[in-house]
Scaffold this motif. Structure first.
Motif, PDB file in Angstrom:
ATOM      1  N   ASN A  16      23.566 -39.790  26.367  1.00 16.18           N
ATOM      2  CA  ASN A  16      22.435 -41.091  25.943  1.00 16.18           C
ATOM      3  C   ASN A  16      21.964 -40.966  24.772  1.00 16.18           C
ATOM      4  O   ASN A  16      20.939 -41.895  24.471  1.00 16.18           O
ATOM      5  N   SER A  17      22.614 -40.224  23.850  1.00 15.73           N
ATOM      6  CA  SER A  17      21.996 -40.101  22.321  1.00 15.73           C
ATOM      7  C   SER A  17      22.975 -41.108  21.574  1.00 15.73           C
ATOM      8  O   SER A  17      24.057 -41.209  21.898  1.00 15.73           O
ATOM      9  N   PRO A  18      22.357 -41.996  20.633  1.00 16.81           N
ATOM     10  CA  PRO A  18      23.266 -42.866  19.750  1.00 16.81           C
ATOM     11  C   PRO A  18      24.163 -42.024  18.899  1.00 16.81           C
ATOM     12  O   PRO A  18      23.782 -41.917  17.802  1.00 16.81           O
ATOM     13  N   GLU A  19      25.133 -41.536  19.138  1.00 13.41           N
ATOM     14  CA  GLU A  19      25.904 -40.628  18.419  1.00 13.41           C
ATOM     15  C   GLU A  19      27.030 -41.698  17.542  1.00 13.41           C
ATOM     16  O   GLU A  19      27.979 -42.067  18.316  1.00 13.41           O
ATOM     17  N   PRO A  20      27.026 -42.015  16.519  1.00 15.12           N
ATOM     18  CA  PRO A  20      27.839 -42.662  15.775  1.00 15.12           C
ATOM     19  C   PRO A  20      29.239 -42.696  16.070  1.00 15.12           C
ATOM     20  O   PRO A  20      30.263 -43.385  16.196  1.00 15.12           O
ATOM     21  N   GLU A  21      29.852 -41.359  16.199  1.00 18.00           N
ATOM     22  CA  GLU A  21      31.108 -41.101  16.373  1.00 18.00           C
ATOM     23  C   GLU A  21      31.696 -41.415  17.641  1.00 18.00           C
ATOM     24  O   GLU A  21      32.827 -41.354  17.912  1.00 18.00           O
ATOM     25  N   PHE A  22      30.801 -41.575  18.586  1.00 14.32           N
ATOM     26  CA  PHE A  22      31.138 -42.084  20.016  1.00 14.32           C
ATOM     27  C   PHE A  22      31.029 -43.617  20.210  1.00 14.32           C
ATOM     28  O   PHE A  22      31.153 -44.098  21.099  1.00 14.32           O
ATOM     29  N   PHE A  23      30.902 -44.130  18.934  1.00 21.22           N
ATOM     30  CA  PHE A  23      30.573 -45.871  18.905  1.00 21.22           C
ATOM     31  C   PHE A  23      31.919 -46.263  19.265  1.00 21.22           C
ATOM     32  O   PHE A  23      32.880 -46.352  18.467  1.00 21.22           O
ATOM     33  N   TYR A  24      31.749 -47.102  20.151  1.00 24.36           N
ATOM     34  CA  TYR A  24      33.082 -47.897  20.529  1.00 24.36           C
ATOM     35  C   TYR A  24      32.965 -49.246  19.788  1.00 24.36           C
ATOM     36  O   TYR A  24      32.333 -50.077  20.058  1.00 24.36           O
ATOM     37  N   GLN A  25      33.725 -49.641  19.025  1.00 18.06           N
ATOM     38  CA  GLN A  25      33.712 -50.654  18.064  1.00 18.06           C
ATOM     39  C   GLN A  25      34.607 -51.822  18.739  1.00 18.06           C
ATOM     40  O   GLN A  25      35.737 -52.177  18.657  1.00 18.06           O
ATOM     41  N   CYS A  61      22.885 -49.681  14.816  1.00 20.69           N
ATOM     42  CA  CYS A  61      22.052 -49.711  13.783  1.00 20.69           C
ATOM     43  C   CYS A  61      22.437 -48.033  13.014  1.00 20.69           C
ATOM     44  O   CYS A  61      22.680 -48.149  11.717  1.00 20.69           O
ATOM     45  N   ARG A  62      22.798 -47.182  13.536  1.00 17.37           N
ATOM     46  CA  ARG A  62      23.267 -45.920  13.215  1.00 17.37           C
ATOM     47  C   ARG A  62      24.501 -45.804  12.570  1.00 17.37           C
ATOM     48  O   ARG A  62      24.800 -45.253  11.564  1.00 17.37           O
ATOM     49  N   ARG A  63      25.516 -46.701  13.201  1.00 19.04           N
ATOM     50  CA  ARG A  63      26.852 -46.938  12.639  1.00 19.04           C
ATOM     51  C   ARG A  63      27.015 -47.642  11.301  1.00 19.04           C
ATOM     52  O   ARG A  63      27.484 -47.172  10.369  1.00 19.04           O
ATOM     53  N   LEU A  64      25.846 -48.397  11.275  1.00 15.06           N
ATOM     54  CA  LEU A  64      25.747 -49.289   9.894  1.00 15.06           C
ATOM     55  C   LEU A  64      25.459 -48.192   8.734  1.00 15.06           C
ATOM     56  O   LEU A  64      25.871 -47.990   7.655  1.00 15.06           O
ATOM     57  N   ILE A  65      24.522 -47.449   8.971  1.00 11.93           N
ATOM     58  CA  ILE A  65      23.989 -46.328   7.951  1.00 11.93           C
ATOM     59  C   ILE A  65      25.013 -45.191   7.849  1.00 11.93           C
ATOM     60  O   ILE A  65      25.177 -45.038   6.508  1.00 11.93           O
ATOM     61  N   THR A  66      25.731 -44.899   8.805  1.00 13.19           N
ATOM     62  CA  THR A  66      26.744 -43.984   8.477  1.00 13.19           C
ATOM     63  C   THR A  66      27.862 -44.603   7.653  1.00 13.19           C
ATOM     64  O   THR A  66      28.336 -43.955   6.787  1.00 13.19           O
ATOM     65  N   ALA A  67      28.135 -45.850   7.914  1.00 16.04           N
ATOM     66  CA  ALA A  67      29.270 -46.613   7.212  1.00 16.04           C
ATOM     67  C   ALA A  67      28.735 -46.613   5.586  1.00 16.04           C
ATOM     68  O   ALA A  67      29.684 -46.245   4.989  1.00 16.04           O
TER      69      ALA A  67
END
Length: 502
Positions: A16-25, A61-67
């Motif tokens: 349940n943590s917002p892990e960007p690598e597990f982000f389904y696009q 939000c986290r995925r945007l920062i990672t990008a």
């Protein structure tokens, strides 16, 4: 013990943590990210992303920062600063938090805080000087990203509006992205001078059925060994997850975590419809904090989707000999006794299968059989055909298995007389006959139904009923000779009849 290793996984798939690598696009998330990145790189100022609880705002939000952090060159990099849960109690507190995030020297903040009346002004001047230095002298793009934006007090919005006034002749010095729940829209409606500054307003919607399935499989693949993706959910299990969660990513993750725990406890390797449904009910009964759970599904829908499982075990249903259903007539004792001796035919899970012919569209086939090709029918057929990856791109020659989807209302209203042109227990034969009749009699209806003593029957009737038998006979007389030769009049159907067309 790490439970995921029991299932041949190397990581936990449903954390349940917002892990960007597990982000389904999903397509809607990709579209949002692309629009945000474009707006920030063009330095358009203020952007707002709205969404219900659990739609993936924090992960996005986290995925945007990672990008931005993964930019190939320094010139493409964007300097991002994240502000979480901005429930500030005073303007000075908010300004101090922003200044800290920007890395403004502490001595400036201490000097500014020496006198309360001037501290806010001096903090603003320090922030402005910092943005001028980064944006003009160093040619950097600075972005302030705020999560849980619905908690922003009005004074924070006024300060953000002032920040948007920091600009050169070409662009804004500070790019602002606010991720907030839908209630923030009311704030925008109320504070017009802030809403006027919004460049992009994007609303995140829940995932649809296909996206839900792909998200679950994506996360399992991410957590598994390269090249090895365990099938932890059956097709019906994936559907049950969607039905219970409504497509909200947070609920999907929470439910799937509980399902996998149940798999281990019960020493099973795959979750189906009933296991997922059981977990959803248990979570709903314990008041799970992820929100309400939609576990009370209609029995008809459940029966439709179990069709896929039945087909996988026993193959397509077998059709019998062609028989004409009898018209309704007054019951007599001898006929009733004969009917009582007739064995009851079970309701089917599948109507059968049709081969998509060249030049035909799948949606037209479904509309012919079910009377509609709406989302519910489309999803039911998709789940009954797990071998087809995309139902919208079925090629000619492929077999489509059609689940039995009972209609909640009778297809033939009582008190009317109906002209039946043909009837058979052979789905494909009757459907091809129906298609061949259409050029000569376009007002036809394909009518699949079930009766406990007749089993499944596929009938072809005139679309509009007649008020009396004489009118029905006149309608037969107006038909082409080839169609009229086998036509007959029906006066309604037995109450036990179950129709599969709407």
């Amino acid at each position: 013990m790490e439970y995921f290793k029991i299932l041949n996984l190397i990581r936990e798939p449903f954390s349940n943590s917002p892990e960007p690598e597990f982000f389904y696009q999903s397509p809607k998330h990709i579209r949002c990210l692309q629009q945000l990145e474009l707006a920030i790189r063009l330095r358009r100022g203020l952007n707002v992303v709205l969404g219900d609880v659990g739609t993936g705002k924090t992960t996005l939000c986290r995925r945007l920062i990672t990008a931005f952090a993964e930019a190939d060159t320094a010139s493409d990099a964007v300097e991002t600063h994240l502000l979480m849960d901005p429930a500030f109690t005073s303007p000075a507190e908010f300004l101090t938090a922003v200044a800290l995030g920007f890395g403004i020297p502490a001595r400036q903040k201490r000097r500014a805080a020496a006198e309360a009346k001037t501290s806010e002004w001096q903090l603003k001047e320090s922030i402005k000087d910092h943005l001028l230095n980064r944006g003009v002298d160093e040619k950097k793009i600075v972005a302030l990203i705020i999560d849980e934006g619905q908690n922003l007090p009005d004074f924070c919005l006024e300060i953000l509006r002032e920040f948007l006034n920091y600009e050169t002749n070409e662009n804004k010095l500070l790019q602002i992205v606010i991720f907030a729940q839908r209630e923030f829209r009311q704030t925008l409606d109320r504070i017009e001078n802030f809403a006027d500054r919004v460049n992009l307003l994007y609303t995140l919607e829940p995932l649809n059925l296909q996206e839900t399935r792909e998200m679950i499989r994506f996360r399992i693949a991410r957590a598994g060994e390269p090249g090895s993706v365990p099938e932890l959910f059956s097709g019906l299990g994936l559907l049950a997850v969607y039905r219970a969660t409504g497509g909200y990513p947070r609920k999907i993750i929470t439910l799937c975590h509980q399902v996998i725990l149940s798999l281990i406890i019960q020493n099973r390797t795959r979750a189906g419809w009933f296991l997922v449904r059981s977990c959803a009910r248990r979570m709903a009964s314990t008041g799970n904090p992820s929100g309400s759970w939609r576990y009370g599904w209609a029995p008809a829908v459940a029966t439709a989707f179990i069709a896929a499982l039945v087909f996988a075990i026993s193959g397509p249903v077998q059709t019998g000999t062609v028989q004409q259903p009898e018209a309704s007539r007054p019951e007599d004792p001898n006929r009733a006794a004969a009917a009582a001796e007739t064995p009851v035919q079970p309701q089917p899970a599948l109507l059968g299968k049709l081969i998509l012919k060249d030049g035909r569209a799948i949606w037209r086939m479904l509309a012919d059989v079910y009377g509609t090709a709406n989302g519910s029918v489309w999803e039911s057929v998709a789940l009954a055909n797990p071998q087809i990856r995309n139902l919208g791109r079925v090629k000619a020659g492929e077999a489509i298995h059609l689940p039995a989807l009972p209609s909640p209302v009778g297809a033939l209203p009582a008190g009317r007389y109906w002209v039946q042109l043909a009837a058979s227990r052979d789905l494909e034969q009757t459907y091809e006959l129906y298609r061949s009749y259409q050029p000569e009699a376009p007002d036809l209806r394909f009518l699949p139904y079930w009766h406990p003593r007749q089993g499944v029957v596929f009938s072809i009737v005139l679309k509009d009923g007649c008020p009396d038998e004489a009118s029905a006979l006149q309608a037969i007389a107006r038909l082409p000779a080839a169609l009229a030769s086998g036509a007959r009049v029906l006066n309604g159907m037995d109450r036990e009849t179950v129709f599969y067309t709407r």
